[in-house]
Enzyme design. Structure first.
Site, PDB file in Angstrom:
ATOM      1  N   ILE A  31       0.828  -1.209   0.000  1.00  0.00           N
ATOM      2  CA  ILE A  31       0.000   0.000   0.000  1.00  0.00           C
ATOM      3  C   ILE A  31       0.865   1.262   0.000  1.00  0.00           C
ATOM      4  O   ILE A  31       0.733   2.118  -0.856  1.00  0.00           O
ATOM      5  CB  ILE A  31      -0.966  -0.012   1.206  1.00  0.00           C
ATOM      6  CG1 ILE A  31      -1.822  -1.293   1.196  1.00  0.00           C
ATOM      7  CG2 ILE A  31      -1.836   1.229   1.195  1.00  0.00           C
ATOM      8  CD1 ILE A  31      -2.713  -1.454  -0.010  1.00  0.00           C
ATOM      9  N   GLU A  32       1.729   1.401   0.975  1.00  0.00           N
ATOM     10  CA  GLU A  32       2.724   2.474   1.053  1.00  0.00           C
ATOM     11  C   GLU A  32       2.150   3.877   0.872  1.00  0.00           C
ATOM     12  O   GLU A  32       2.724   4.723   0.195  1.00  0.00           O
ATOM     13  CB  GLU A  32       3.834   2.239   0.021  1.00  0.00           C
ATOM     14  CG  GLU A  32       4.585   0.950   0.236  1.00  0.00           C
ATOM     15  CD  GLU A  32       5.850   0.887  -0.577  1.00  0.00           C
ATOM     16  OE1 GLU A  32       6.622   1.867  -0.568  1.00  0.00           O
ATOM     17  OE2 GLU A  32       6.081  -0.144  -1.234  1.00  0.00           O
ATOM     18  N   GLN A  33       1.006   4.123   1.465  1.00  0.00           N
ATOM     19  CA  GLN A  33       0.376   5.445   1.380  1.00  0.00           C
ATOM     20  C   GLN A  33       0.368   6.113   2.747  1.00  0.00           C
ATOM     21  O   GLN A  33       0.265   5.444   3.774  1.00  0.00           O
ATOM     22  CB  GLN A  33      -1.050   5.308   0.844  1.00  0.00           C
ATOM     23  CG  GLN A  33      -1.116   4.745  -0.562  1.00  0.00           C
ATOM     24  CD  GLN A  33      -2.507   4.289  -0.940  1.00  0.00           C
ATOM     25  OE1 GLN A  33      -3.507   4.939  -0.642  1.00  0.00           O
ATOM     26  NE2 GLN A  33      -2.589   3.138  -1.607  1.00  0.00           N
TER      27      GLN A  33
END
Length: 377
Positions: free
Chosen positions: A139-141
């Site tokens: 995801i890395e948000q």
């Protein structure tokens, strides 16, 4: 993964092939992209991998056919950030290794529970149609605490894990996290909850920020003390060490020096940039095979920093600019991987498996073998 790791690039080929928005993607539910006929010469190879080994060696595959030369005696999972390859699926299964999807979705799109359910259903359908063994949630948000996205992310992990485990017995659901838990890169996730809800976390121990100084100095991608501190922090907040896989970089960073001092301090220019770990540093990512070709013609040859416990070298480009390249090699990786055993972690992995030189050149072959060996504590 992240800005440097670029996990968002090649993985979800469905979206790339069809240009799907989330809504468009959901319309494909029930429409198989591939024949249900097993593509393997032995139909048994289309059965999902159910057994787990004691030590995880997690590989991200991004491009090309170099996967044929991975260290399959130890690889346990291959996460596909490249187009689906039936040949690779069959081969991985023949070696007892899982072959898993990449999962990425804008969190604003799955705050709605119906959208979330449909997204998960499509990923399960795709994995089943392609005889795959799970999903890596990358995801890395940025997420702020107690926001709708914060709760939606935890729900996404919970519901994805439940769906995959139910529909594909023995399947694996993993989640990628930054090198330390305290809101690194504004990712204020429910780390303990997410770790409990999925099979394990892949910790991206790279793209770590340089030490804070009065001036910007080039430094290691994954400095030893900072890296190990990250794992201690995960464990301190209550995450079972067996839910953590150590990710190490098979790449480095090439910095242009404003000034290179006599003691090899590469002073850097600040640049305006938002939201990245290296937000005010200009640097180019470079793979290990490229580094090994360049280092022999460098100004300095291989140098070692005993504080950060990482190698580096200096070179001059065609325009006369001095560069400093920091990277990881078998020595620096082995020092970190030793802590997999010391801390009782689940295993190790790398970003990514395709940046080594898998040619027949004897020197390259030895360098590649040494990098794979460094993953074993």
């Amino acid at each position: 993964m992240g800005g440097s790791r670029a996990h968002c690039g090649a993985g979800c080929y469905v979206e790339r092939m069809y240009g799907c928005t989330l809504l468009g993607l959901l319309l494909f539910v029930g429409t198989p992209l591939y024949s249900s006929e097993c593509p393997c010469s032995d139909p048994a190879l289309c059965q999902p991998i159910k057994d787990s080994r004691d030590f995880e060696v997690y590989v991200f595959h991004v491009r090309g056919k170099d996967w044929k030369n991975y260290d399959w005696a130890h690889v346990t999972t291959v996460a596909i950030f490249a187009p689906y390859e039936p040949e690779l699926m069959c081969f991985a299964h023949s070696k007892g290794a899982r072959y898993v999807l990449k999962g990425d979705v804008p969190l604003k799109d799955i705050v709605d529970s119906g959208n979330r359910t449909a997204w998960i259903a499509e990923k399960v359908r795709l994995a089943k149609a392609q005889y795959m063994d799970g999903i890596n949630l990358d995801i890395e948000q940025a997420v702020l605490p107690q926001t709708p996205e914060y709760y939606a992310l935890t729900a996404l992990v919970k519901e994805t894990t439940e769906a995959f485990h139910r529909e594909i017995p023995g399947s694996q659901v993993t989640f990628d996290v930054a090198w330390a838990p305290p809101c690194v890169a504004h990712r204020c996730y429910n780390y303990t909850g997410i770790a409990e809800l999925c099979d394990f976390l892949f910790v991206m121990s790279y793209d770590e920020p340089p030490e804070r100084r009065t001036e910007l100095i080039a430094g290691a991608n994954a400095p030893f003390n900072q890296t190990i501190t990250g794992y201690e922090q995960f464990i301190k907040i209550g995450i079972d060490p067996k839910k953590l896989v150590m990710g190490v970089p098979w790449y480095g960073y090439d910095y242009v020096c404003l000034q290179l001092t006599e003691d090899n301090r590469c002073k850097l220019k600040k640049i305006p940039f938002q939201g990245a770990e290296r937000s005010n540093v200009a640097a180019n990512q470079v793979g290990y095979s490229t580094i090994m070709k360049q280092i022999n013609d460098s100004l300095s040859g291989r140098l070692w920093d005993d504080v950060q416990k990482a190698p580096f070298y200096n070179y001059k480009d065609a325009k006369g600019n001095i560069h400093q390249v920091w990277y990881d090699d078998p020595q620096s990786i082995s020092l970190k991987v030793a802590y997999v055993k010391i801390l009782g972690l689940r295993g190790v992995g790398m970003w990514h498996g395709d940046v080594l030189d898998y040619s027949d050149d004897p020197i390259a072959r030895q360098q590649t073998e040494d990098m794979w060996k460094a993953l074993l504590p």
